[in-house]
Scaffold this active site. Sequence first.
Site, PDB file in Angstrom:
ATOM      1  N   GLY A 230      46.973 -18.999 -20.353  1.00  0.00           N
ATOM      2  CA  GLY A 230      45.980 -18.200 -21.042  1.00  0.00           C
ATOM      3  C   GLY A 230      46.272 -17.259 -22.030  1.00  0.00           C
TER       4      GLY A 230
ATOM      5  N   ASN B 253      34.704  -8.596 -13.219  1.00  0.00           N
ATOM      6  CA  ASN B 253      35.977  -9.156 -13.493  1.00  0.00           C
ATOM      7  C   ASN B 253      37.190  -8.368 -13.704  1.00  0.00           C
ATOM      8  OD1 ASN B 253      37.928 -11.374 -13.501  1.00  0.00           O
ATOM      9  ND2 ASN B 253      36.748 -12.658 -15.176  1.00  0.00           N
TER      10      ASN B 253
ATOM     11  N   TYR C 102      43.710  -7.527 -19.447  1.00  0.00           N
ATOM     12  CA  TYR C 102      43.420  -7.018 -20.876  1.00  0.00           C
ATOM     13  C   TYR C 102      43.857  -5.723 -21.371  1.00  0.00           C
ATOM     14  CZ  TYR C 102      40.606 -11.330 -21.035  1.00  0.00           C
ATOM     15  OH  TYR C 102      40.126 -12.681 -20.971  1.00  0.00           O
TER      16      TYR C 102
END
Lengths: 232, 232
Positions: free
Chosen positions: B171, B198, B205
């Site tokens: 990812g 989430n 992030y």
Amino acid sequence: MAAAAPPPPPSPTPAIISEDLLPTGYNVFSRIRLATIVDVPHIHKLIHQMAVFERLTHLFSATESSLSSTLFPENSPPPFTSFTVFLLEVSQTPFPLIDQNYPNFSPIHKTVNLDLPITDPQAESFRSCGNDAVVAGFVLFFPNYSTFLAKPGFYIEDIFVRECYRRKGFGKMLLSAVAAQAAKMGYGRVEWVVLDWNVNAIKFYEEMGAQVMQEWRVCRLTGDALQAFANV
Amino acid sequence: MAAAAPPPPPSPTPAIISEDLLPTGYNVFSRIRLATIVDVPHIHKLIHQMAVFERLTHLFSATESSLSSTLFPENSPPPFTSFTVFLLEVSQTPFPLIDQNYPNFSPIHKTVNLDLPITDPQAESFRSCGNDAVVAGFVLFFPNYSTFLAKPGFYIEDIFVRECYRRKGFGKMLLSAVAAQAAKMGYGRVEWVVLDWNVNAIKFYEEMGAQVMQEWRVCRLTGDALQAFANV
């Protein structure tokens, strides 16, 4: 519902319209058209006013030159396939018809009736060339894509109406012009972002049928972090 | 910080590398390349798996045909100027070099060393033509625009890695490929959305330097509400 009215008396002169059906106040003529490269100085000033309004001038680094080269590059793609700007102009006199007919788009003309005339202290610097119109606002949008629908949509990056033209329905006209264009092109959605504390704007958007995606958060990678992550 | 180690004994045969420096486990070869219209059946299956994962199959209406016509229309614009898909492929053997060199982009090859081999129960249906590779994931992105920067950026609509390939860095590889492309093209930002619950994703992030815009809410006008507002 009003009580049933008595039958009207026969009209002696049918050509005369009752005075209370005549528009009162002041007519303002408005037009929404595609911006071109000659509009960049106005677009630059509008974006700067938006940065001032949002108290984000420290993030503002656009110049007329950088806007020209990114919004209207050589070999520009056709309108609506990339970054697209609609300009809102207003005038005391009707707009002439202009030759700006792209597939599925012609300039939108509306006459707005106001109780009071608009005093525009910046009329001179926002004068639109070719007639007595002034530029009152803009919307910048571009295609986005939904994989679930397998359809493009439009994302509205900015919508802005100059202060003296606010609360007169012009913002709604700009938003509606983008929605109309999406609908004409068979697109699935129009999306934009709003600040969560701007309750008046949220109420307005919800009343017009928009969903506010409460659980979503926008993530942004920019500046040094973008450069660093690009080299992972 | 570890205590200073004693000086190493002189190496009798410098050409022999200590065994604990040799890669252990299993090598997997991976490649990120631009998707083409022949990849649409795989892209369609990946999007459907994403809808299942997100429990949003009731919103899924994409077909292979609708994906083909919207992602790869006749006279497609060049990659990166409109909707763009990077495919992630993995293989037990190295990938051959392919001729897919666009301005500023060549396929990205990486070798990943894993403790355990990957068992892919769907390998047959995700077989990528021309070699023994399988399609393991994708990212779909397109240009967006910042008026403050007067620069384009990229917006990531979807990023998805098939279940058996997760938690192995793939990812991050896809996200990094988009960031690298943005940096190469001089773009200002990469943006995407995440669900506020989430927390693992948000932590990931933020650790990579992304800002999460806590006050922003995405508004969406779609379906009947879009049609109705278009006619205002």
